[in-house]
Design a protein around this motif. Sequence first.
Motif, PDB file in Angstrom:
ATOM      1  N   PHE A   3       0.844  -1.192   0.000  1.00 12.36           N
ATOM      2  CA  PHE A   3       0.000   0.000   0.000  1.00 12.36           C
ATOM      3  C   PHE A   3       0.880   1.243   0.000  1.00 12.36           C
ATOM      4  CE2 PHE A   3      -2.170   3.325   2.571  1.00 12.36           C
ATOM      5  CZ  PHE A   3      -3.201   3.606   1.682  1.00 12.36           C
ATOM      6  N   LYS A 199      -7.659  -3.315   0.753  1.00 14.06           N
ATOM      7  CA  LYS A 199      -6.463  -3.891   1.384  1.00 14.06           C
ATOM      8  C   LYS A 199      -6.739  -5.321   1.857  1.00 14.06           C
ATOM      9  CE  LYS A 199      -3.905  -1.223   4.090  1.00 14.06           C
ATOM     10  NZ  LYS A 199      -3.534  -0.222   5.113  1.00 14.06           N
ATOM     11  N   ILE A 204      -3.261  -7.084   1.786  1.00 13.27           N
ATOM     12  CA  ILE A 204      -2.155  -6.130   1.892  1.00 13.27           C
ATOM     13  C   ILE A 204      -1.863  -5.836   3.365  1.00 13.27           C
ATOM     14  CG2 ILE A 204      -1.378  -3.788   1.360  1.00 13.27           C
ATOM     15  CD1 ILE A 204      -3.262  -3.873  -1.082  1.00 13.27           C
TER      16      ILE A 204
END
Length: 327
Positions: A3, A199, A204
Amino acid sequence: MIFVDNKSRDGAYNHALEEYLIKNVKRELFMIWQNENTVLLGRNQNPYKEINIDYMNEVGAKLVRRPSGGGCIYTDANIVQYTIITKKEENSLRKFTEPVVRYLNEKGVKAEFTGRNDIIVDGRKISGNAQYKDRELMIHHGSIIYQDSPIDIGRLLTPAKLKLAKKSLTSVKSRITSLKSMMNMDISMFIEELKDYIKDYYHIDEEYILTADELEKVEEIRKNKYANDEWTYGRYGKFDKVHSFMSDACVMDIYLKSHDNVIEDIRIDGDYFGEKAKEDLEGLFKGVKLEKDDLIRALSGIDMSEYIEGITKDELAENILKTKSGD
């Protein structure tokens, strides 16, 4: 996938950051961001046809030409942008809109991916998406209309009448809608929820933080390319003929300058998608006779879909000849 936390609202900087990340960091990543009062022009479009420049200046909007194809959009603090950098995939627009569509569906909004690159709700567009590729990686980026902007979008954006007719529309404004009335939250909460959802979707758990040296390099790209008028506005005054046409895939404009039936210069604009730079395609025609066989021969050895998706060599050659004759 990692990210990247991007707080910038400068459209030129944000696309410079995308370019730096795909060319230098070279990792799969996700980023969510916003622009401030910015018109984003498609890579292959003519700003003088797509935008009311006087009104754009009146409302103080900046013009930024993005590196991907597709059509012109307006973005500001009411719009949410997102970027996914990943391995190259063909026909993947639907795939990378999937987390957005799923999130909205789970919130009770009946969103769906449709057409070439849109997410719609009740038949009206709430998100447009585009992609471009760089060697082994590609960028997918999209915009999500969360709440209405204060400016008159119908006055600002002036797409070709051919494009509006194709979609049975009278204006850009009649085609779009916003999400806020369907969501019980403000835009900052929406951004946080969507960010966390995506995410989780991609598992992530790592954030990439750019160094001071990297940020300087991003700024150099912004200054030299995305904030540069030569990139943004292009060249149009030198052409003496123009022809517009619509195919199943896109709306296109061909600008032509010729002498003694030989092409001196050509510009091929439109809302089309293509992996390779259109300047390379245009360069193939310089010095070529304006005869169909010669035009087709100039295109031998290339894959047309890499430059303009959905157009054949015959179609392009025929429309260049129509430009010559002023049809």
